[in-house]
Design a protein around this motif. Structure first.
Motif, short mmCIF file in Angstrom:
data_model
loop_
_atom_site.label_atom_id
_atom_site.label_comp_id
_atom_site.label_asym_id
_atom_site.label_seq_id
_atom_site.Cartn_x
_atom_site.Cartn_y
_atom_site.Cartn_z
N ARG A 162 16.39 4.30 0.97
CA ARG A 162 16.81 5.57 1.57
C ARG A 162 18.31 5.47 1.84
N PRO A 163 19.01 6.60 1.80
CA PRO A 163 20.46 6.55 2.07
C PRO A 163 20.78 5.97 3.43
N ASP A 164 19.92 6.21 4.44
CA ASP A 164 20.21 5.71 5.78
C ASP A 164 19.82 4.24 5.96
N GLN A 165 19.06 3.67 5.02
CA GLN A 165 18.62 2.27 5.06
C GLN A 165 17.82 1.93 6.32
N ASN A 166 17.24 2.92 6.95
CA ASN A 166 16.45 2.67 8.15
C ASN A 166 15.00 2.36 7.79
N GLU A 167 14.28 1.87 8.79
CA GLU A 167 12.87 1.57 8.57
C GLU A 167 12.06 2.85 8.60
N ARG A 168 10.88 2.77 7.98
CA ARG A 168 9.91 3.85 8.04
C ARG A 168 8.58 3.26 8.50
N HIS A 169 7.72 4.07 9.09
CA HIS A 169 6.47 3.59 9.66
C HIS A 169 5.31 4.36 9.06
N ALA A 170 4.14 3.73 9.09
CA ALA A 170 2.93 4.38 8.60
C ALA A 170 1.74 3.90 9.42
N ALA A 171 0.79 4.81 9.60
CA ALA A 171 -0.49 4.45 10.22
C ALA A 171 -1.47 4.10 9.11
N VAL A 172 -2.23 3.02 9.30
CA VAL A 172 -3.18 2.58 8.29
C VAL A 172 -4.50 2.20 8.98
N THR A 173 -5.54 2.14 8.16
CA THR A 173 -6.83 1.62 8.58
C THR A 173 -7.20 0.48 7.65
N ALA A 174 -7.71 -0.62 8.21
CA ALA A 174 -8.09 -1.79 7.41
C ALA A 174 -9.60 -1.79 7.20
N PHE A 175 -9.99 -2.27 6.02
CA PHE A 175 -11.41 -2.33 5.66
C PHE A 175 -11.75 -3.75 5.20
N PRO A 176 -12.14 -4.64 6.13
CA PRO A 176 -12.50 -6.02 5.75
C PRO A 176 -13.62 -6.08 4.72
N HIS A 177 -14.56 -5.14 4.79
CA HIS A 177 -15.68 -5.18 3.84
C HIS A 177 -15.26 -4.73 2.45
N ARG A 178 -14.09 -4.11 2.34
CA ARG A 178 -13.56 -3.76 1.03
C ARG A 178 -12.54 -4.83 0.61
N GLY A 179 -13.04 -6.02 0.42
CA GLY A 179 -12.16 -7.12 0.07
C GLY A 179 -11.98 -7.23 -1.44
N MET A 180 -11.01 -8.03 -1.83
CA MET A 180 -10.77 -8.28 -3.25
C MET A 180 -10.54 -9.78 -3.43
N ARG A 181 -11.40 -10.40 -4.25
CA ARG A 181 -11.30 -11.82 -4.61
C ARG A 181 -11.30 -12.73 -3.38
N ARG A 182 -11.92 -12.29 -2.31
CA ARG A 182 -12.00 -13.07 -1.07
C ARG A 182 -10.60 -13.46 -0.58
N GLU A 183 -9.63 -12.63 -0.87
CA GLU A 183 -8.24 -12.90 -0.49
C GLU A 183 -7.67 -11.74 0.32
N TRP A 184 -7.81 -10.51 -0.19
CA TRP A 184 -7.16 -9.35 0.43
C TRP A 184 -8.18 -8.39 1.04
N TRP A 185 -7.71 -7.62 2.03
CA TRP A 185 -8.47 -6.50 2.57
C TRP A 185 -7.77 -5.21 2.16
N GLU A 186 -8.56 -4.16 1.99
CA GLU A 186 -8.00 -2.87 1.61
C GLU A 186 -7.37 -2.18 2.82
N LEU A 187 -6.25 -1.48 2.57
CA LEU A 187 -5.60 -0.65 3.57
C LEU A 187 -5.58 0.79 3.08
N LYS A 188 -5.84 1.71 3.99
CA LYS A 188 -5.77 3.14 3.66
C LYS A 188 -4.82 3.81 4.64
N THR A 189 -3.84 4.53 4.10
CA THR A 189 -2.86 5.16 4.99
C THR A 189 -3.45 6.42 5.63
N GLY A 190 -2.88 6.77 6.80
CA GLY A 190 -3.28 8.00 7.46
C GLY A 190 -2.72 9.22 6.74
N ARG A 191 -3.20 10.37 7.13
CA ARG A 191 -2.77 11.61 6.48
C ARG A 191 -1.26 11.81 6.64
#
Length: 556
Positions: free
Chosen positions: A112-141
Motif C-alpha cells: 500500500r502507498p502508506d505502508q501501514n498494517e492492515r487487520h482482518a478477523a478470521v475463524t480457525a477450523f482445527p477439524h479442517r486440517g491439511m496433512r496434519r500440519e495446517w488448520w484452515e482459516l476463514k476471513t470474516g465478511r
C-alpha cells in the motif's frame, strides 16, 4: 494497549516490508521461513513504537519451497527491546470445541502507498486440517488475506493469546483471499523446541522442563526409543517424533505422571554416560517417584559395520560397541580396499573388546548382502595369538537395515516385534531341494507375515536370501556347505536341516546367538566325515533395536 506491543513487520535490509512477525521474548520473534528465505539478515519494526531494528535469522524449519511443511523461522534482535512479548496459548486447549465461534485476529503489511498494517478477523477450523500440519482459516465478511500477512500471529481478540501463525492463503480473488492456512502453536514448537520453555504447559515446572529439554538437545528418536514408548504407553505412536524431547512431551501431555516417570527412566540407557548421570540427577530432583533405570536385557556387542563404496572396490569399516542398550566406545570409520577389510576389522574388534570383558557379549557383523555367508567366526578376535572369534557368539546382519531410510529395516521391525511377543522361535525349515524360483519364495514370505525364523538345509540361493531380507525376516540359519547330493531322500542337507530345526525349536529368539555358539563348539569334536548342523554355521540375527548411530558420512 500494552498487550499488542508484540506485533511486528519484517523486511530485508534494503528496505520494504515482506510480512509479519511477533515478539515471543525480549530478543526473539517468530515468522515464516518463506518470508526470510535466502536471507540471513533482516529488519523488523513494531509499528508506532520501534522501527528498522536489525535482526538475524537464527533458526529455520524444514521449509524449502512452496507446499513444504516446517514454514517457521526465528529472528533474533541485536539488542533486547522493552516491549511486552505475546501471550502464548496452551497447546492442549486448542481444539475445535474450544475455538468454536471465537473471533481471531491477524494483521499484515500488504503493498500500500502508506505502508501501514492492515487487520482482518478470521475463524480457525482445527477439524479442517491439511496433512496434519495446517488448520484452515476463514476471513470474516469484508476482510481479506493478502501477500504480506505471512508470519502474522493468529490471536484471540478477547484474551490476546496467540494460538498459531498465518503461513499462506489461497489467492483466488485477484491478490486477495478469504481462505488461508495457519500453523498452530502445537506444530510450531516441533520445529523450534525452545518454544516449549515459553508455553503455559501443565506438567512439571518451567525450570524443570527447560533443564530436561536442554539435557535431551540433539538426542534423536530412534527405533529402540519407539519400542520403549509403545511398551510404556501400551500404544504405538504413528508418525514418530522429530526428537527424543518430542516423545517426552507426548507422554507428559497424554498420559498420567507415572508413565512419564517410567519413560524418562527408559531414556537413560540411550544416552551417553555423562548425559545419563545428569538425567539421573534431574529425575531425583524433579520426579521423586522415579526409580533408577533398570539395566537392559541382552548381551553387549562389538558391532562391525561394512558399507561398500561405489568405486575402487573399497569398504567403509566402522567398529562400534553396544552396552546396556546404548552405544559405547567406538572407532572412527576407515576406508579400506577389499583385501584389507579382515585385518582392519580384527584390529578394531581386538581394540574394543576389553570394554566388554566380564560381560555376556557377542560379535555382530552388519554387512552387505553378498557378504552374509562369509566365515566371520573363523576370523581372529586376537590375531597375535590366533584366537578365533568363534569363542564368542558371532552373528551377521543386513547392513542396509541399519540405514534410517531403509524399507528393509521397517519390515524387520514388524516381524521382530511379532517374534518377541510370541517368545519362541518356531522355525520354518527350507529344504535343500525346495523349488528355487525366487518370485514364488518372495510371494510365500509376503503372504505369511508370521514367518520370523527360517532354517535352511544348505546355503540359500541368492534369490531366496534377497526375498527374505526384503520381507524383513529377522532370523535365518544355514550351513555354508552346499548339498550336492543327486538324490535328496536322505541327503546331507536334509539331515542337517532336521538337526538344526530341532535345535532351534521353541527357543526364545534372544537365546539363538548362544545356541549357535554351542552348535559350533559341538561341531568341533564331531567326526569330520559326518554332517553336523554346527559346522560352517551362519546365523543372521537382526534385532532392529541394536542400532548404534551411523557415522556421519552414512547418514541419510
Amino acid at each position: 494497549m500494552d498487550e499488542w506491543q508484540w506485533r511486528a513487520w519484517v523486511g530485508p535490509p534494503s528496505g520494504g516490508k515482506l510480512g509479519a512477525a511477533f515478539l515471543v521474548t525480549e530478543t526473539r520473534l517468530l515468522t515464516c521461513a518463506h518470508t526470510v528465505h535466502g536471507r540471513e539478515e533482516m529488519r523488523v519494526g513494531f509499528p508506532g513504537l520501534l522501527e528498522d531494528l536489525p535482526a538475524r535469522v537464527v533458526r529455520r524449519g524444514d521449509w524449502r519451497r512452496a507446499g513444504d511443511p516446517g514454514d517457521v523461522a526465528v529472528l533474533e534482535l541485536r539488542e533486547p527491546v522493552a516491549l511486552t512479548p505475546a501471550a502464548l496459548a496452551a497447546p492442549d486447549g486448542l481444539h475445535a470445541g474450544g475455538l468454536g465461534g471465537r473471533t481471531l485476529g491477524v494483521w499484515g503489511f500488504p503493498r500500500r502507498p502508506d505502508q501501514n498494517e492492515r487487520h482482518a478477523a478470521v475463524t480457525a477450523f482445527p477439524h479442517r486440517g491439511m496433512r496434519r500440519e495446517w488448520w484452515e482459516l476463514k476471513t470474516g465478511r469484508g476482510d481479506w488475506l493478502e501477500e504480506g500477512y505471512s508470519g502474522s500471529a493468529v490471536y484471540d481478540t478477547a484474551t490476546g493469546e496467540v494460538i498459531g501463525m498465518v503461513t499462506n492463503a489461497e489467492l483466488r480473488h485477484g491478490d486477495r483471499a478469504d481462505l488461508g492456512w495457519m500453523l498452530p502453536i502445537a506444530h510450531i514448537r516441533t520445529y523450534w523446541e525452545e518454544l516449549d520453555d515459553l508455553l503455559p504447559l501443565r506438567w512439571l515446572t518451567p525450570a524443570a522442563r527447560r533443564e530436561l529439554r536442554e539435557l535431551l538437545d540433539g538426542v534423536r528418536y530412534t527405533d529402540p526409543l519407539a519400542a520403549d514408548l509403545e511398551r510404556i504407553t501400551g500404544r504405538r505412536s504413528f508418525g514418530g517424533f522429530r526428537s527424543a524431547w518430542g516423545s517426552v512431551r507426548h507422554v507428559a501431555e497424554g498420559w498420567p505422571e507415572d508413565r512419564l516417570v517410567r519413560y524418562v527412566a527408559a531414556l537413560g540407557p540411550h544416552l551417553p554416560e555423562s548425559a545419563r548421570r545428569r538425567l539421573t540427577a534431574w529425575s531425583a530432583r524433579h520426579l521423586p517417584r522415579a526409580a533408577p533405570a533398570a539395566p537392559r536385557q541382552g548381551p553387549a556387542s562389538v558391532i562391525v559395520r561394512l558399507e561398500r563404496v561405489t568405486f575402487d572396490n573399497a569398504f567403509d569399516v566402522t567398529v562400534h560397541t553396544w552396552i546396556d542398550g546404548a552405544e559405547g566406545p567406538g572407532r572412527p570409520t576407515e576406508r579400506v580396499p577389499d583385501r584389507r577389510v579382515r585385518p582392519v576389522v580384527e584390529a578394531g574388534v581386538a581394540a574394543l573388546a576389553p570394554a566388554l570383558f566380564g560381560r555376556d557379549w557377542m560379535i555382530e557383523f552388519a554387512v552387505p548382502e553378498g557378504w552374509l555367508g562369509k566365515p566371520f567366526e573363523q576370523w581372529y578376535v586376537d590375531a597375535r595369538n590366533r584366537i578365533p572369534m568363534r569363542k564368542y557368539p558371532v552373528v551377521v546382519r543386513d547392513v542396509e537395515r541399519l540405514r534410517p531410510d531403509s524399507i528393509r529395516r521397517d519390515q524387520a521391525h514388524h516381524r521382530w516385534r511379532l517374534l518377541i511377543e510370541r517368545g519362541r522361535s518356531e522355525p520354518r525349515p527350507i529344504a535343500c531341494d525346495a523349488p528355487r524360483k525366487g518370485s514364488d519364495f518372495q510371494d510365500w514370505l509376503e503372504a505369511n507375515i508370521d514367518l520370523c525364523v527360517l532354517v535352511y538345509g544348505s546355503r540359500p540361493v541368492k534369490s531366496w536370501l534377497t526375498a527374505a531380507l526384503n520381507n524383513g525376516v529377522p532370523v535365518m540359519m544355514w550351513t555354508r556347505t552346499p548339498c550336492d547330493a543327486s538324490s535328496h531322500g536322505d541327503c546331507r542337507g536334509h539331515r542337517v536341516l532336521d538337526e538344526l530345526t530341532a535345535a532351534v525349536g521353541d527357543r526364545h529368539p534372544g537365546d539363538l546367538p548362544r545356541l549357535a555358539l554351542a552348535l559350533r563348539k559341538a561341531a568341533l569334536v564331531a567326526p569330520k566325515d559326518t554332517p553336523h548342523c554346527g559346522r560352517d554355521l551362519t546365523l543372521l540375527w537382526d534385532d532392529p533395536s541394536r542400532l548404534p548411530d551411523p557415522p556421519l558420512a552414512m547418514e541419510v
